[in-house]
Design an enzyme around this catalytic site. Structure first.
Site, PDB file in Angstrom:
ATOM      1  N   ASP A 179       2.504  -0.170  11.854  1.00  0.00           N
ATOM      2  CA  ASP A 179       3.022  -0.887  13.031  1.00  0.00           C
ATOM      3  C   ASP A 179       4.397  -1.514  12.814  1.00  0.00           C
ATOM      4  O   ASP A 179       4.765  -2.436  13.525  1.00  0.00           O
ATOM      5  CB  ASP A 179       2.011  -1.939  13.501  1.00  0.00           C
ATOM      6  CG  ASP A 179       2.007  -3.188  12.646  1.00  0.00           C
ATOM      7  OD1 ASP A 179       2.337  -3.085  11.441  1.00  0.00           O
ATOM      8  OD2 ASP A 179       1.688  -4.256  13.183  1.00  0.00           O
ATOM      9  N   GLU A 180       5.134  -0.993  11.843  1.00  0.00           N
ATOM     10  CA  GLU A 180       6.436  -1.594  11.519  1.00  0.00           C
ATOM     11  C   GLU A 180       7.479  -0.519  11.291  1.00  0.00           C
ATOM     12  O   GLU A 180       7.188   0.491  10.639  1.00  0.00           O
ATOM     13  CB  GLU A 180       6.331  -2.258  10.161  1.00  0.00           C
ATOM     14  CG  GLU A 180       6.088  -3.709  10.124  1.00  0.00           C
ATOM     15  CD  GLU A 180       5.954  -4.105   8.667  1.00  0.00           C
ATOM     16  OE1 GLU A 180       6.983  -4.356   8.027  1.00  0.00           O
ATOM     17  OE2 GLU A 180       4.814  -4.130   8.177  1.00  0.00           O
ATOM     18  N   ASP A 238       7.949  -5.148  14.560  1.00  0.00           N
ATOM     19  CA  ASP A 238       6.571  -5.268  14.049  1.00  0.00           C
ATOM     20  C   ASP A 238       5.642  -5.592  15.225  1.00  0.00           C
ATOM     21  O   ASP A 238       5.874  -6.569  15.945  1.00  0.00           O
ATOM     22  CB  ASP A 238       6.544  -6.400  12.996  1.00  0.00           C
ATOM     23  CG  ASP A 238       5.174  -6.590  12.382  1.00  0.00           C
ATOM     24  OD1 ASP A 238       4.315  -5.704  12.549  1.00  0.00           O
ATOM     25  OD2 ASP A 238       4.964  -7.630  11.753  1.00  0.00           O
TER      26      ASP A 238
HETATM   27  P1  TTP Z   1       0.163  -6.717  10.058  1.00  0.00           P
HETATM   28  O1  TTP Z   1       1.448  -6.306  10.715  1.00  0.00           O
HETATM   29  O2  TTP Z   1       0.257  -7.410   8.742  1.00  0.00           O
HETATM   30  O3  TTP Z   1      -0.631  -7.720  11.007  1.00  0.00           O
HETATM   31  P2  TTP Z   1      -0.900  -7.677  12.568  1.00  0.00           P
HETATM   32  O4  TTP Z   1      -0.066  -6.648  13.268  1.00  0.00           O
HETATM   33  O5  TTP Z   1      -2.356  -7.574  12.822  1.00  0.00           O
HETATM   34  O6  TTP Z   1      -0.453  -9.141  13.007  1.00  0.00           O
HETATM   35  P3  TTP Z   1       1.016  -9.757  13.116  1.00  0.00           P
HETATM   36  O7  TTP Z   1       1.181 -10.123  14.561  1.00  0.00           O
HETATM   37  O8  TTP Z   1       0.973 -10.961  12.233  1.00  0.00           O
HETATM   38  O9  TTP Z   1       1.990  -8.724  12.657  1.00  0.00           O
HETATM   39  O10 TTP Z   1      -0.770  -5.477   9.882  1.00  0.00           O
HETATM   40  C1  TTP Z   1      -0.810  -4.397  10.813  1.00  0.00           C
HETATM   41  C2  TTP Z   1      -2.217  -3.856  10.905  1.00  0.00           C
HETATM   42  O11 TTP Z   1      -2.660  -3.438   9.616  1.00  0.00           O
HETATM   43  C3  TTP Z   1      -3.220  -4.905  11.374  1.00  0.00           C
HETATM   44  O12 TTP Z   1      -3.300  -4.987  12.794  1.00  0.00           O
HETATM   45  C4  TTP Z   1      -4.493  -4.413  10.730  1.00  0.00           C
HETATM   46  C5  TTP Z   1      -4.055  -3.736   9.457  1.00  0.00           C
HETATM   47  N1  TTP Z   1      -4.301  -4.621   8.296  1.00  0.00           N
HETATM   48  C6  TTP Z   1      -5.489  -4.468   7.592  1.00  0.00           C
HETATM   49  O13 TTP Z   1      -6.307  -3.590   7.904  1.00  0.00           O
HETATM   50  N2  TTP Z   1      -5.749  -5.312   6.546  1.00  0.00           N
HETATM   51  C7  TTP Z   1      -4.875  -6.301   6.159  1.00  0.00           C
HETATM   52  O14 TTP Z   1      -5.159  -7.064   5.211  1.00  0.00           O
HETATM   53  C8  TTP Z   1      -3.654  -6.458   6.909  1.00  0.00           C
HETATM   54  C9  TTP Z   1      -2.661  -7.537   6.547  1.00  0.00           C
HETATM   55  C10 TTP Z   1      -3.418  -5.586   7.962  1.00  0.00           C
HETATM   56 CA    CA Z   2       2.138  -6.434  12.842  1.00  0.00          CA
END
Ligand code: TTP
Ligand code: CA
Length: 370
Positions: A115-116, A17
Site C-alpha cells: 500500500d505504499e 501510503d
Molecule cells: P501499514 O501501511 O503499516 O498500515 P495501515 O495501512 O494498516 O495503516 P496506516 O494508516 O497507519 O498506514 O500496513 C499496510 C497493510 O499491511 C496493513 O493494512 C495490513 C498489513 N500489515 C500486516 O499484515 N501486519 C503488520 O504488522 C503491519 C504493520 C501491516
Molecule cells: Ca498504510
C-alpha cells in the site's frame, strides 16, 4: 570565470501510503461496518485466540489497538469491535488497481509495499505544482476505489515518507527543499523509518529524544555507539538522503514477519503466530498468482541474534500444506528453546502460476468471526 555555477533543480519525491489499508478495503466493501472499530487478523476466540492483529481502523486505534498486537489483547481493549480475517486476494487486487493508476502518470515509480509507493516528480520543477498533483492523486484514488491515503512530498525519499505519516489519515504534507531539517527537528526519533522500540530506547538513553537532538549530536560519538549506521542516522536527521526512486524488478520474494510485544518461549504462541504468517504469505502468493520453491524461516532472539534456515523444494508449488509443513520443520530445526523476539517467513524462487497447476487447498471464509 565565465560560467555561473549551475543551480540544480530540486529533487521532488512523493510518498503515498494508504490509510489503515486492509481495514479500509473491508469497510469499503461492507458499508454497514463503516465508522466502527474494525480489526483485521486472527480470530479472537472471545479473548482466547492466539495470533496477532494485521491492522485496524482508526476507530479501533482510539481503543489502543495496533498492528502486531496479540489478538487477545485487542479483544480485551475493545470486545465489541468487528473482527475479520484478512482477505488477501481482495487487498492485492485493490493494490494493483491503485499502483497501476499511479504508474500511468509516467514518472519514475517505485512500489515499496502492498500500500505504499514513491513517485519522482522532479520533472515538475516546483513543489507547488507537485503539491497540486498530490491532491489530484488523492482525489483520483478516492473516486476509483473509495479509499483515502496520506501523501508526503519532499526532496528526499525518507523525508517524504516521514511527511506522509505526519498527518494520517487523509493527510497531505509538502516539505519544500531547505525546510527538511526544521520539519524533522521536533519529531520523536521513532518517526525515522527503521528506528524501532529498541533503538529508540537506546537513543533516549543517551539523551536523544527528537530528530533535532539526533542532528545536533556529535557524529563521532554516534559512530562509536552505532558503527557505520551512526553516520546514516545523522544524515537522515539532517534531511540528507540520496536514495533514488527505482522501479523494482519482478517480485523476488514474498515475506511476513512479526515482532512480539514481549519476547516469548511459549511453543503454542510461536506455532500460532507462524500459522498467521503462513496464512498471510500464502494469501499473498495466491493474490499475485505465484508458485514458490524456497521457504525460509527467520528467528531473532533477545539481543538481536538472528538465525535463518531455508529449504528448497524439487518442484515449485502453491500448496499451503507444503508451505506449512516446511515452515514448521524449519522452525523445529532452528529453535533452541530460548525466548524469541521476532519470527519471519519468506518464500522465494517464485514463478508465475499456470492455472492448470493450481492447488485448491486455500479456501478461507471472510465472514466475521462469531
Ligand atoms: P501499514 O501501511 O503499516 O498500515 P495501515 O495501512 O494498516 O495503516 P496506516 O494508516 O497507519 O498506514 O500496513 C499496510 C497493510 O499491511 C496493513 O493494512 C495490513 C498489513 N500489515 C500486516 O499484515 N501486519 C503488520 O504488522 C503491519 C504493520 C501491516
Ligand atoms: Ca498504510
Amino acid at each position: 570565470m565565465g560560467l555561473d555555477p549551475q543551480k540544480t533543480s530540486p529533487r521532488i519525491i512523493l510518498h503515498l501510503d494508504m490509510d489503515s489499508f486492509y481495514a479500509s478495503v473491508e469497510m469499503q466493501k461492507r458499508p454497514e461496518i463503516r465508522g466502527k472499530p474494525v480489526v483485521i487478523g486472527a480470530d479472537p476466540k472471545y479473548g482466547k485466540g492466539r495470533g496477532v492483529v494485521a491492522t485496524c481502523s482508526y476507530e479501533a486505534r482510539a481503543f489502543g489497538i495496533r498492528s502486531a498486537m496479540p489478538i487477545s489483547q485487542a479483544f480485551s481493549l475493545c470486545p465489541h469491535a468487528v473482527f475479520l480475517p484478512s482477505d488477501f486476494p481482495l487487498y492485492a487486487r485493490t493494490s494493483r488497481e491503485i499502483m497501476t493508476s499511479l504508474r500511468r502518470y509516467g514518472f519514475p515509480f517505485q512500489q515499496v509495499s502492498i500500500d505504499e509507493a514513491f513517485l519522482d516528480l522532479s520533472l515538475l520543477g516546483s513543489f507547488s505544482v507537485a503539491g497540486g498533483l498530490a491532491r489530484e492523486l488523492k482525489t483520483s484514488i478516492r473516486t476509483t476505489t473509495g479509499l483515502s491515503c496520506s501523501v508526503g512530498v519532499a526532496s528526499t525519499k525518507i523525508v517524504a515518507k516521514i511527511a506522509s505519516d505526519f498527518q494520517k489519515p487523509d493527510g497531505l504534507i509538502v516539505v519544500e527543499e531547505g525546510q527538511a531539517a526544521s520539519f524533522l527537528a521536533p519529531l520523536p526519533v521513532r518517526k525515522v523509518p527503521g528506528i524501532g522500540k529498541k533503538s529508540e530506547q537506546e537513543l533516549n538513553g543517551i539523551g536523544i529524544r527528537s530528530i533535532g537532538d539526533l542532528a545536533a549530536y556529535d557524529v563521532q560519538r554516534l559512530i562509536t555507539r552505532f558503527g557505520r549506521g551512526g553516520i546514516a542516522l545523522h544524515e537522515i536527521a539532517l534531511g540528507i538522503d540520496d536514495g533514488e526512486v527505482k522501479e523494482q524488478d519482478r517480485l523476488k520474494s514474498v515475506s511476513r514477519e512479526t515482532t512480539f510485544e514481549h519476547d516469548t518461549d511459549d511453543h503454542s504462541t510461536l506455532i500460532a503466530v507462524l500459522d498467521t504468517l503462513i496464512d498471510d504469505v500464502h494469501k499473498d502468493l495466491i493474490g499475485e498468482e505465484l508458485r514458490f520453491r524456497t521457504i525460509t524461516v527467520k528467528i531473532r532472539y533477545e539481543g538481536f541474534v538472528t538465525k535463518t534456515r531455508a529449504k528448497t523444494l524439487m518442484h515449485s508449488t502453491d500448496s499451503k500444506r507444503t508451505l506449512r509443513s516446511s515452515a514448521q520443520d524449519l522452525l523445529r530445526i532452528l529453535w533452541g528453546g530460548s525466548r524469541i523476539r521476532l519470527i519471519g517467513l519468506w518464500v522465494s524462487s517464485l514463478e508465475k502460476n499456470d492455472a492448470s497447476q493450481t492447488t485448491l487447498d486455500s479456501s478461507g471464509s471472510q465472514e466475521p468471526f462469531s
